[in-house]
Design an enzyme around this catalytic site. Structure first.
Site, PDB file in Angstrom:
ATOM      1  N   ARG A  16      -1.771  41.251  44.938  1.00  0.00           N
ATOM      2  CA  ARG A  16      -0.410  41.304  45.468  1.00  0.00           C
ATOM      3  C   ARG A  16      -0.400  40.888  46.936  1.00  0.00           C
ATOM      4  O   ARG A  16       0.635  40.478  47.471  1.00  0.00           O
ATOM      5  CB  ARG A  16       0.187  42.709  45.300  1.00  0.00           C
ATOM      6  CG  ARG A  16       1.614  42.839  45.854  1.00  0.00           C
ATOM      7  CD  ARG A  16       2.315  44.082  45.330  1.00  0.00           C
ATOM      8  NE  ARG A  16       1.560  45.295  45.577  1.00  0.00           N
ATOM      9  CZ  ARG A  16       1.563  45.985  46.727  1.00  0.00           C
ATOM     10  NH1 ARG A  16       2.281  45.553  47.767  1.00  0.00           N
ATOM     11  NH2 ARG A  16       0.877  47.091  46.841  1.00  0.00           N
ATOM     12  N   TYR A  39      22.509  25.545  45.746  1.00  0.00           N
ATOM     13  CA  TYR A  39      22.211  25.873  44.350  1.00  0.00           C
ATOM     14  C   TYR A  39      22.982  27.127  43.938  1.00  0.00           C
ATOM     15  O   TYR A  39      23.166  28.050  44.739  1.00  0.00           O
ATOM     16  CB  TYR A  39      20.703  26.078  44.204  1.00  0.00           C
ATOM     17  CG  TYR A  39      20.290  26.747  42.925  1.00  0.00           C
ATOM     18  CD1 TYR A  39      20.549  26.158  41.691  1.00  0.00           C
ATOM     19  CD2 TYR A  39      19.643  27.982  42.946  1.00  0.00           C
ATOM     20  CE1 TYR A  39      20.193  26.785  40.510  1.00  0.00           C
ATOM     21  CE2 TYR A  39      19.269  28.607  41.775  1.00  0.00           C
ATOM     22  CZ  TYR A  39      19.556  28.007  40.555  1.00  0.00           C
ATOM     23  OH  TYR A  39      19.197  28.637  39.397  1.00  0.00           O
ATOM     24  N   ASP A  99      16.168  24.509  52.835  1.00  0.00           N
ATOM     25  CA  ASP A  99      15.758  24.346  51.437  1.00  0.00           C
ATOM     26  C   ASP A  99      15.578  22.853  51.190  1.00  0.00           C
ATOM     27  O   ASP A  99      16.537  22.090  51.165  1.00  0.00           O
ATOM     28  CB  ASP A  99      16.825  24.924  50.495  1.00  0.00           C
ATOM     29  CG  ASP A  99      16.385  24.907  49.035  1.00  0.00           C
ATOM     30  OD1 ASP A  99      15.558  24.051  48.662  1.00  0.00           O
ATOM     31  OD2 ASP A  99      16.888  25.733  48.249  1.00  0.00           O
TER      32      ASP A  99
END
Length: 424
Positions: free
Chosen positions: A78, A131, A213
């Site tokens: 993790r 998006y 992005d």
């Protein structure tokens, strides 16, 4: 600027990213001589001594500064994993970033990054359209945490965005700017350098972070950090993964900012797994080949669509000409037009659906950037959860079809589109 390891050079000359994707950051001698990095399918790692374990955790949780030449040791998947560490080393090369973090999805990358820097009372300024999933996060989730969100139209100058912030009395609370360029699905551009300069000017002593992005153009055709952005985000599901068989996300930036992002990733548990890391390493080896082929084919397809009588308008960066509103931004900011095309048929939803239903070689599916060509209807699919009135304002009309161009023969793709378009 990313600091390359010694294997990144040949006789003192830095090697190109596409050459380094086969071996950078990996030593076969540490894995039984395997040419390719194995999949480290393990949840935890053994410490040599208790003192070593203590030292690793001190670094992982920021309890002390990293000493010169000290490397972060392996603890737990993790926090870190060899597949992800090697992948992240290679990802930094394309964008010339200091550090990278991989996530379980593009939305995991975006949400974790935003929550790393935004707090109740802060303001996030963002471009539109974005998006559909990002739009929902911004307008329906972040407000629940008392984070104010203000949008501006892609292509609008920073002065317009600043005027709106001041009218709302929010200019002094701006903490972050999120840009999606080219915009999904309209291909509208945002001037990264202009908004990065605006963030610096408006923030003053209080830093305003600019995140971009870059999914539509990928690391090959646009490098936002070189234009002043602080962070770059990707849905690695798309061009970086490139085979429609993996879900992942990426964030890249300076060591300072990425330390905060990685800490939040550790606590939220939004990291990618080793299998995903291995698949993305495989894909990076052919990234330039795939994206170059897709762009070349997209140019042919866009030229065909521009001449077909059933097509009202084509949204493709390669169609921009001198004098067009966004031509100068494209020339300054992008090294290629990419493989994404949106176009509007003459008519509306009924005509768009007729075309989509008749396509044979194009797959009727969402997502993008894979080796196969895809077609979808943004207004009722990827952007279905966007407010209908806002969709129209953003230019997402019922007549719009979005294409992701794959690596098929361009003549075959054009014939497929022609047969479908001729019916309307």
């Amino acid at each position: 600027m990313a600091e390359r390891k010694p294997e990144g050079y040949l006789e003192g000359r830095p090697l190109h990213p596409e050459s380094l994707m086969m071996s950078y950051g990996y030593k076969p001698s540490l894995s039984q001589g395997a040419v390719k990095c194995p999949i480290f399918q393990t949840s935890t790692f053994v410490f040599k001594t208790a003192e070593e374990g203590k030292s690793f955790f001190e670094l992982a949780y920021g309890l002390r500064r990293q000493r010169p030449d000290e490397e972060m040791g392996l603890i737990y998947s993790r926090l870190n994993n060899p597949d992800l560490e090697i992948l992240e080393d290679r990802l930094t090369l394309w964008d010339d970033a200091e550090d990278a973090a991989t996530f379980a999805s593009g939305m995991a990358a975006i949400s974790t990054t935003l929550l790393s820097f935004l707090r109740p009372g802060d303001v996030l300024l963002h471009s539109e359209p974005v998006y559909g999933g990002t739009d929902f996060l911004l307008k329906h989730v972040l407000p629940q945490f008392e984070i104010r969100v203000v949008g501006f139209a892609a292509g609008a100058p920073p002065e317009e965005a600043e005027m709106r912030l001041r009218q709302l009395g929010l200019a002094d609370r701006l903490k972050m700017i999120l840009i999606e360029t080219p915009a999904n699905p309209t291909n509208a551009l945002v001037d990264i350098a202009a908004y990065a300069a605006f963030a610096q000017r408006l923030g003053g002593d209080q830093r305003v972070i600019t995140a971009v992005d870059n999914t539509f153009l990928g690391p090959l055709w646009q490098q936002p950090l070189k234009h002043g952005a602080d962070l770059v985000l990707y849905s690695a599901t798309k061009y970086i993964g490139g085979h429609s068989d993996v879900i992942a996300g990426v964030c890249l930036g300076s060591n300072e900012l990425m330390t905060q992002v990685k800490l939040m990733r550790t606590i939220m548990g939004t990291m990618a797994g080793p299998q995903t890391g291995w698949l993305l390493m495989r894909s990076l080896e052919t990234l330039k080949l795939r994206m170059t082929a897709q762009m070349k084919t997209a140019r042919h397809v866009a030229a065909f669509l521009s001449e077909h009588p059933a097509v009202e308008r084509v949204h493709y960066l390669g169609c921009l000409k001198p004098g067009d509103l966004q031509y100068d931004v494209f020339q300054r900011q992008c090294s290629g037009p990419g493989g994404m095309i949106s176009f509007e048929v003459r008519g509306g939803e009924r005509e768009a659906f007729r075309v989509l239903d008749e396509l044979k070689l194009f797959h009727l599916a969402v997502s993008l950037g894979g080796t196969e060509s895809l077609a979808e209807h943004p207004a009722t699919m990827t952007h279905a959860d966007v407010d209908p009135e806002e969709r129209i304002e953003m230019g997402i009309t019922p007549a719009m079809i979005r294409l992701s161009i794959g690596v098929e023969n361009p003549e075959d793709l054009i014939d497929d589109l022609k047969l479908a378009l001729d019916l309307i």
